[in-house]
Motif scaffolding. Structure first.
Motif, PDB file in Angstrom:
ATOM      1  N   SER A  85      10.753 -23.003   9.758  1.00  0.00           N
ATOM      2  CA  SER A  85      10.946 -23.509   8.394  1.00  0.00           C
ATOM      3  C   SER A  85       9.875 -23.096   7.384  1.00  0.00           C
ATOM      4  O   SER A  85       9.985 -23.449   6.210  1.00  0.00           O
ATOM      5  CB  SER A  85      11.018 -25.041   8.438  1.00  0.00           C
ATOM      6  OG  SER A  85       9.739 -25.565   8.758  1.00  0.00           O
ATOM      7  N   TYR A 153      12.583 -16.031   5.622  1.00  0.00           N
ATOM      8  CA  TYR A 153      13.053 -17.396   5.920  1.00  0.00           C
ATOM      9  C   TYR A 153      14.376 -17.684   5.209  1.00  0.00           C
ATOM     10  O   TYR A 153      15.371 -18.059   5.832  1.00  0.00           O
ATOM     11  CB  TYR A 153      11.996 -18.434   5.497  1.00  0.00           C
ATOM     12  CG  TYR A 153      12.561 -19.838   5.378  1.00  0.00           C
ATOM     13  CD1 TYR A 153      12.938 -20.545   6.527  1.00  0.00           C
ATOM     14  CD2 TYR A 153      12.750 -20.443   4.125  1.00  0.00           C
ATOM     15  CE1 TYR A 153      13.487 -21.823   6.414  1.00  0.00           C
ATOM     16  CE2 TYR A 153      13.293 -21.717   4.022  1.00  0.00           C
ATOM     17  CZ  TYR A 153      13.657 -22.397   5.155  1.00  0.00           C
ATOM     18  OH  TYR A 153      14.217 -23.654   5.057  1.00  0.00           O
ATOM     19  N   ASN A 182      12.931 -29.137  -2.042  1.00  0.00           N
ATOM     20  CA  ASN A 182      11.714 -29.431  -1.254  1.00  0.00           C
ATOM     21  C   ASN A 182      11.585 -30.909  -0.922  1.00  0.00           C
ATOM     22  O   ASN A 182      11.646 -31.755  -1.814  1.00  0.00           O
ATOM     23  CB  ASN A 182      10.469 -29.032  -2.046  1.00  0.00           C
ATOM     24  CG  ASN A 182      10.277 -27.542  -2.089  1.00  0.00           C
ATOM     25  OD1 ASN A 182      11.159 -26.810  -2.529  1.00  0.00           O
ATOM     26  ND2 ASN A 182       9.137 -27.075  -1.625  1.00  0.00           N
ATOM     27  N   ASN A 183      11.363 -31.204   0.348  1.00  0.00           N
ATOM     28  CA  ASN A 183      11.159 -32.584   0.802  1.00  0.00           C
ATOM     29  C   ASN A 183       9.672 -32.901   0.918  1.00  0.00           C
ATOM     30  O   ASN A 183       8.863 -32.010   1.182  1.00  0.00           O
ATOM     31  CB  ASN A 183      11.740 -32.769   2.206  1.00  0.00           C
ATOM     32  CG  ASN A 183      13.249 -32.869   2.243  1.00  0.00           C
ATOM     33  OD1 ASN A 183      13.798 -33.585   3.063  1.00  0.00           O
ATOM     34  ND2 ASN A 183      13.946 -32.168   1.363  1.00  0.00           N
ATOM     35  N   LYS A 192       2.535 -27.267   5.052  1.00  0.00           N
ATOM     36  CA  LYS A 192       3.303 -27.312   3.810  1.00  0.00           C
ATOM     37  C   LYS A 192       2.440 -27.887   2.682  1.00  0.00           C
ATOM     38  O   LYS A 192       1.481 -28.619   2.936  1.00  0.00           O
ATOM     39  CB  LYS A 192       4.571 -28.151   3.997  1.00  0.00           C
ATOM     40  CG  LYS A 192       5.445 -27.713   5.165  1.00  0.00           C
ATOM     41  CD  LYS A 192       6.229 -26.437   4.881  1.00  0.00           C
ATOM     42  CE  LYS A 192       6.841 -25.803   6.118  1.00  0.00           C
ATOM     43  NZ  LYS A 192       7.716 -26.625   6.901  1.00  0.00           N
TER      44      LYS A 192
END
Ligand code: NAD
Ligand code: TDX
Length: 340
Positions: A85, A153, A182-183, A192
């Protein structure tokens, strides 16, 4: 009902499992995860003993292993979170992204065809739409926006989406796809942006902002994403794509400044470093369809969610402290050691 969740030891998958077990006490969850560097079984500790939960350490590319699990567990719904990811890692080495994100998805869908399921849900990303220019704030990604990827990706995620639609049309597999922005929230791996900046701030280390920090992301609290996936996989139409996002666009530099402020650290920690190759400028989702068809709206405001998230990292240092002291250190050195 039995729901097979892949990638459940990662960030969003684990939050999704907690959400499902609480929201749907009548359902069983079977989690399949390879436990790569990004998967952490300790995250699932609160549910490991739950009789409604079962864990398999298996690679989604392992056809024999996956078929055995399907034969044993007979899932009605399969939701695929398993993926490589991280964009920066995909730039460093694309191959594992193609393997897991494309081949792995096809193995899962073949298992669904062979054993029969009510739904295969593919968790995808807004990155498949490429990026939007900063000077056109009127533009948003809709489900009709053409696929136009930038990184290995996003290309691998787009390929999986196309395969899923092909399995729907060719084999009649009941597929749905969601593409989220985006989380952020608990249990996000500290490579991240948000958890990396929190961890570095707490250690008084430089905060590496790529380029000028002007890139815009559309941030969504992870539980809001979980609620959306739950709705789409149960009530969304087959053969359909649903965009998920909360109209919460922010520039990277403003996020980093906010984290400094919340943690009472000086902005002088901010260090501008060499930009990401092919760096997408702006992501912005139009979530009209999921709101109109499934009555989904985000519930957590960014100003609350970010404070909750920072608090979570402060309260759970053992969880991420262990990660940043292991393999992650050599990754960090490779990625940031020589980047000025
Ligand atoms: P993550 O990297 O935190 O977790 C991925 C999980 O998948 C890990 O537990 C890992 O062990 C597992 N995994 C990796 N390869 C596997 C394999 N071959 N077989 C079985 N398990 C494997 O990722 P995340 O941020 O939780 O993202 C989950 C999904 O959501 C991904 O498909 C990602 O593309 C998508 N997504 C993420 C975001 C975001 O902001 N994080 C936004 C939109 C979409
Ligand atoms: O050290 C950093 N410095 C920095 O400036 C890192 C790690 C990131 N950034 C920038 C790059 C991006 O513009 O912050 C932004 C966010 O970066 P990431 O957290 O790596 O996320 P992004 O590349 O936007 O991708 C994420 O959202 C979509 C997830 O990692 C993907 O899995 C998801 O599909």
């Amino acid at each position: 009902m039995t729901i097979l969740v892949t990638g459940g030891a990662g960030f969003i998958g684990s939050n999704f499992i907690f959400y499902e077990l609480q929201r749907h006490p009548e359902d069983r969850i079977v989690c399949v995860d390879k436990l790569t560097y990004a998967g952490n079984l300790s995250t699932l500790a609160p549910v490991l003993e739950d009789p409604r939960f079962r864990f398999y350490r298996t690679d989604i590319c392992d056809r024999k292993g996956i078929y055995e699990i399907f034969e044993q567990e007979k899932p009605e719904i399969v939701v695929n979170f398993a993926a490589e990811s991280h964009v920066d890692r995909s730039i460093e080495g694309p191959e594992i992204f193609l393997q897991t994100n494309i081949i792995g998805t096809s193995v899962l869908m073949d298992a669904c065809r062979t054993f029969g399921v009510e739904r295969f849900h593919q968790v995808s990303t807004d990155e498949v739409y490429g990026d939007l220019p900063l000077d056109r704030p009127d533009l948003f990604f809709t489900e009709e926006t053409p696929i136009r990827t930038s990184s290995p990706y996003s290309s691998s995620k787009a390929a999986a989406d196309l395969l899923a639609m092909a399995y729907f049309r060719t084999y009649g597999l009941p597929v749905s796809i969601s593409r989220c922005s985006n989380n952020y929230g608990p249990y996000q791996f500290p490579e991240k942006l948000i958890p990396l900046m929190i961890a570095n701030c707490l250690a008084d280390k430089p905060l590496p902002v790529y380029g000028q920090g002007l890139n815009v992301r559309d941030w969504l609290y992870v539980e809001d994403h979980c609620k959306a996936v739950d709705l789409v996989m149960r009530r969304g139409s087959v053969g359909q794509v649903y965009n998920i996002g909360g109209h919460n666009e922010m520039r990277n530099i403003d996020i980093v400044r906010l984290i400094c402020h919340e943690l009472h650290k000086p902005e002088s920690l901010i260090t501008y470093v060499k930009d990401r190759k092919g760096h997408d400028m702006r992501y912005a989702i139009d979530p009209t369809k999921i709101h109109r068809d499934l009555d989904w709206l985000p519930e957590t405001k960014f100003s609350d969610g970010i404070v909750q998230t920072i608090r979570w990292y402060l309260d759970n240092k053992p969880w991420w402290g262990e990660i940043v002291s292991g393999e992650y250190q050599s990754y960090y050195e490779r990625m940031y050691g020589n980047r000025a």
